[in-house]
Enzyme design. Structure first.
Site, PDB file in Angstrom:
ATOM      1  N   SER A  52       0.784  -1.142   0.009  1.00  0.00           N
ATOM      2  CA  SER A  52       0.027  -0.032  -0.139  1.00  0.00           C
ATOM      3  C   SER A  52       0.875   1.219  -0.049  1.00  0.00           C
ATOM      4  CB  SER A  52      -0.900  -0.064   1.397  1.00  0.00           C
ATOM      5  OG  SER A  52      -1.568   1.383   1.543  1.00  0.00           O
ATOM      6  N   TYR A  87      -2.761  -0.567  10.876  1.00  0.00           N
ATOM      7  CA  TYR A  87      -2.864  -0.889   9.386  1.00  0.00           C
ATOM      8  C   TYR A  87      -1.510  -0.511   8.636  1.00  0.00           C
ATOM      9  CZ  TYR A  87      -3.757  -1.726   4.685  1.00  0.00           C
ATOM     10  OH  TYR A  87      -3.830  -1.898   3.112  1.00  0.00           O
TER      11      TYR A  87
END
Length: 333
Positions: free
Chosen positions: A138, A151
């Site tokens: 990501s 996260y």
């Protein structure tokens, strides 16, 4: 020969889209996830695309179960040629509101799950000196944002772990390759699944891409794994560039926009499921598929992804244009 591919987190979102794409090209696909109904749906997708599916219920935070799943794949299907790490869970909340067991669980699934998956794949691939591992990353592997500390921490950890492993494989001149694909905001079911303590419904930060864009990127990375990483979406490239040049400015910008930008105007229902401890697509739960609730806002195209995959061609064209421009300027004298 048919490639044996393993996709973790295959029951929904990016993993589901990746499984479909790999099946369409002829791969035999092992599907690893927790949700029984989601796995059944993913397996049907693979078969409908013309592939062979092996769904396996497994918690990626359990390293023994992950290794056992890899062993089952090799016994029933054959040698694993591709392993795609994608499974994750998280908590949407300010850090001070996250309970430590929740943070630990997120780290176990979203970071250690990648470590366990990589270990299971690598221990088998190294004996054959062949194979590819793709880490679904990501933009948040480089740039932390508010409300997603667990996260972001996991994605940063995956980045560091993968860099270390890649260097070790280079040192031993291994033909096993590992690469990472840094994703933008993607329209997946996670925004209605992830444990949330926000007052409003969670949403991805625009621009939003469909999971099929992510799947195309993973497929390309699997076929071209010698490149260390790929960036997907103009927003990813812009975010990482801005963070490299002016991270402090980006801190302040996100402090102003990051809270509201990750929430819709709708109140979060108290009954919203949370897949941190149990799958949100388990037995009796609806199969959500690959897409989330933002189809009306998401795009299925990425010019930046195409450019990333053809940077050699673009460099040659750019060089040619510069040379032509220089020749034209010289002749004008």
């Amino acid at each position: 020969m048919t490639r044996i591919s393993v996709v973790t987190g295959a029951s929904g979102g990016i993993g589901r889209a990746v499984a479909r794409r790999l099946a369409a090209r002829g791969d035999t696909v092992a599907l690893l996830a927790r949700g029984e109904d989601g796995l059944a749906g993913a397996a049907e997708d693979v078969r409908r695309a013309g592939g062979t599916a092996l769904p396996i219920e497994v918690d990626m935070a359990d390293h023994e179960a992950v290794d056992a799943a890899a062993e089952r794949v090799e016994k029933e299907l054959g040698p694993i040629g591709l392993w795609v790490n994608n499974a994750f869970s998280s908590v949407f909340a300010p850090f001070v509101e996250i309970e430590m067991p929740e943070f630990v669980r997120t780290t176990e699934v979203s970071y250690l799950g990648y470590v366990f998956g990589t270990k299971a794949a690598l221990s088998r691939m190294r004996t054959r000196d062949s194979g590819t591992i793709v880490q679904v990353g990501s933009a948040l592997a480089y740039r932390g944002i508010p409300l997603q500390s667990a996260y972001c921490g996991a994605k940063h950890a995956i980045q560091g772990f993968t860099e270390s492993l890649r260097v070790e494989l280079l040192h031993e001149k291994s033909n096993v390759h590992v690469t990472m694909v840094q994703m933008p905001a993607v329209n997946t079911p996670q925004f209605g699944w992830v444990l949330s303590k926000l007052p409003k419904k969670a949403q991805p930060v625009a621009p939003i891409y469909q999971p099929e864009v992510a799947a195309r990127a993973v497929e390309y990375a699997a076929d071209h794994p010698k490149r260390r990483e790929y960036w997907v979406g103009g927003s990813t490239a812009l975010t990482l560039a801005a963070n490299a040049v002016a991270p402090g400015v980006l801190d302040r910008y996100l402090a102003l926009t990051g809270f509201k930008g990750q929430q819709t105007d709708e109140t979060r229902p108290a009954s919203q499921p949370a897949n941190l401890w149990e799958p949100a697509d388990g037995a009796g739960q609806p199969d959500a598929g690959a897409h989330g609730a933002f189809d009306d806002k998401a795009t299925d195209r990425s010019l930046q992804l195409w450019a990333s995959q053809h940077h050699g061609f673009l460099a040659a064209v750019g060089g040619g244009l510069l040379a032509a421009g220089a020749a034209w300027a010289f002749n004008r004298r």
